[in-house]
Design a protein around this motif. Structure first.
Motif, PDB file in Angstrom:
ATOM      1  N   LEU A  53       0.850  -1.190   0.000  1.00 52.18           N
ATOM      2  CA  LEU A  53       0.000   0.000   0.000  1.00 52.18           C
ATOM      3  C   LEU A  53       0.885   1.238   0.000  1.00 52.18           C
ATOM      4  N   LYS A  54       0.521   2.231  -0.799  1.00 53.36           N
ATOM      5  CA  LYS A  54       1.320   3.450  -0.937  1.00 53.36           C
ATOM      6  C   LYS A  54       0.468   4.677  -0.627  1.00 53.36           C
ATOM      7  N   PRO A  55       1.132   5.782  -0.235  1.00 49.98           N
ATOM      8  CA  PRO A  55       0.388   7.035  -0.114  1.00 49.98           C
ATOM      9  C   PRO A  55      -0.265   7.373  -1.460  1.00 49.98           C
ATOM     10  N   ARG A  56      -1.396   8.034  -1.419  1.00 54.76           N
ATOM     11  CA  ARG A  56      -2.236   8.394  -2.566  1.00 54.76           C
ATOM     12  C   ARG A  56      -3.007   7.204  -3.127  1.00 54.76           C
ATOM     13  N   ALA A  57      -2.953   6.054  -2.447  1.00 57.49           N
ATOM     14  CA  ALA A  57      -3.793   4.928  -2.862  1.00 57.49           C
ATOM     15  C   ALA A  57      -5.243   5.319  -2.603  1.00 57.49           C
ATOM     16  N   ARG A  58      -6.138   4.781  -3.376  1.00 61.11           N
ATOM     17  CA  ARG A  58      -7.543   5.170  -3.242  1.00 61.11           C
ATOM     18  C   ARG A  58      -8.207   4.467  -2.059  1.00 61.11           C
ATOM     19  N   VAL A  59      -9.238   5.095  -1.550  1.00 58.31           N
ATOM     20  CA  VAL A  59     -10.092   4.531  -0.506  1.00 58.31           C
ATOM     21  C   VAL A  59     -11.479   4.433  -1.114  1.00 58.31           C
ATOM     22  N   THR A  60     -12.092   3.241  -1.025  1.00 60.67           N
ATOM     23  CA  THR A  60     -13.384   3.032  -1.668  1.00 60.67           C
ATOM     24  C   THR A  60     -14.436   2.549  -0.683  1.00 60.67           C
TER      25      THR A  60
END
Length: 154
Positions: A53-60
């Motif tokens: 998981l990386k920063p700026r990954a989406r949250v759904t």
């Protein structure tokens, strides 16, 4: 001679379209946008393993993007990964206290993102609260290692 110039112009326009397409694709994949950020509120969640998981990954939620991961750091109290989520402000006061955050993978080897599932608790999460119920990432390498270990021990 004129046909040659038209051919060169056509090839040049085709190359320009290809380069613009690659730039567009690069911007989409990186998550970089040129739009002003909407109003957001912040939640935190601790995970035992965040995988890739990386920063700026989406949250759904239900497959709809409702925010993004703004930071990932080590929680030195519990030695877990603390993930900071920036969610759309319209969700503030609507997520129940028993909301679950899971690290999911898009496809077999795709990007990792966070999926939220709302519970039924009448109390809600406010800005700065922590999501307590989390499910860590499934790491493909660990699954293969367990499979091989089971095969060898049998």
């Amino acid at each position: 001679m004129k046909r040659s110039k038209m051919m060169e112009l056509g090839v040049g326009l085709f190359m320009l379209a290809g380069v613009l397409g690659l730039v567009f694709l690069g911007l989409r994949v990186s998550g970089l946008t040129f739009t002003a950020p909407a109003d957001t509120f912040r939640l935190e969640a601790n995970f035992a393993n965040i995988g890739s998981l990386k920063p700026r990954a989406r949250v759904t939620m239900a497959g709809v993007t409702v925010g993004q991961v703004s930071a990932i750091e080590l929680d030195t109290d519990w030695y877990d990964a603390r993930v900071v989520l920036e969610l759309d402000s319209e969700l503030e006061g609507r997520l129940s206290r028993d909301t679950t955050a899971s690290i999911l993978t898009a496809g077999l080897l795709g990007e990792q993102y966070i999926g939220l599932s709302v519970g039924g608790d009448p109390e809600t999460l406010a800005d700065g609260d922590a999501i307590r119920d989390t499910q860590s990432a499934v790491v493909l390498e660990e699954l293969i290692q367990q499979f091989v270990s089971n095969m060898v021990s049998d």
